[in-house]
Scaffold this active site. Sequence first.
Site, PDB file in Angstrom:
ATOM      1  N   GLU A  21       0.842  -1.207   0.000  1.00  0.00           N
ATOM      2  CA  GLU A  21       0.000   0.000   0.000  1.00  0.00           C
ATOM      3  C   GLU A  21       0.876   1.255   0.000  1.00  0.00           C
ATOM      4  OE1 GLU A  21      -2.804   1.217  -0.352  1.00  0.00           O
ATOM      5  OE2 GLU A  21      -4.389  -0.224   0.088  1.00  0.00           O
ATOM      6  N   ASN A 150     -10.352   4.961   1.626  1.00  0.00           N
ATOM      7  CA  ASN A 150      -9.435   4.759   0.506  1.00  0.00           C
ATOM      8  C   ASN A 150      -9.649   5.827  -0.557  1.00  0.00           C
ATOM      9  OD1 ASN A 150      -7.519   2.540   0.591  1.00  0.00           O
ATOM     10  ND2 ASN A 150      -9.275   1.170   0.795  1.00  0.00           N
ATOM     11  N   ASP A 201     -10.220   0.936  -4.276  1.00  0.00           N
ATOM     12  CA  ASP A 201      -9.104   1.037  -3.326  1.00  0.00           C
ATOM     13  C   ASP A 201      -8.353   2.335  -3.600  1.00  0.00           C
ATOM     14  OD1 ASP A 201      -6.839   0.389  -1.571  1.00  0.00           O
ATOM     15  OD2 ASP A 201      -7.573  -1.655  -1.644  1.00  0.00           O
TER      16      ASP A 201
END
Length: 294
Positions: A21, A150, A201
């Site tokens: 991430e 997100n 996301d």
Amino acid sequence: MSEPIPFAGSILCDITSELGEGPTYDPATGTAWWFDIKGRKLHELHLDSSRKQVHDLPFLGSVLAVIDPDRQLIVSDQGLFVRETATGRLTLLTTLEDKPGNRSNDGRVHPSGALWASTMGRSAEKHAGAIYHVAEGKVTQLFANITIPNSICFSPDGAVAYFTDTDVNHLMRVDLDPKTGLPTGVPAVLSDETGTPGGIDGSVCDADGLIWNARWGASAVEVYKPDGTKISRYALPASQTSCPAFIGPNADRLLVTSAWQGLDDASRGEDPHAGKTFELGIAVKGRFEPQYKL
């Protein structure tokens, strides 16, 4: 929208992350950075030389922003830390909230130099998270009762922010004061992705205002116009694609992280590239992330 465009890119790093991430790129050093949140790792990759380092972290880090040539800001479950780039030395700047059951998640620096950063429950507990605005160390809560925050990114002029709660799967937009990065309006649904494959996301917004979104669980990066129209979909060879970043000296390449979190041995066998980091393999009109104003 037509069928996904087949993957024509490459594996940029084959070290797998449980939860890859928070990628970003520092044009001053030609270096890409990203996290394995669950593994407590910070990945550093110099693009031209392919020199790779993996730094151990004492916390769950998820967002990195450049402050200046010598310092970075890292957002973690224990607060916001200033990191000395050369030594890795960490100094606490501030905390986001007093919720030990939470960790940090998505975030990005606004063109004003302020940071948007988010939190969520460590096991994605319902409505446990929030999105915060951090300017010169001052923390302001913007939106609460979010399960999986997100997709935080900003239009090139800083007048619009985008974000999502992946659990709800609505891509949201809200008007901002370009000088501060603070909302001036109420969030509205830009694209309702309820019932579509995968979850919204991480996202980045390019120089033309297009939103490039990694689609968790759908092996893809999808592209939206500022009005919410989805115009293209690019396939990737890992199911849990998590976040993109513009890289390279012209910001014209796209890095995409992924994750093997939650996959059992059988699922990982069917998804052999899960957790690797990819380059999409197309030319994009990206832009560099602003520095955080400390």
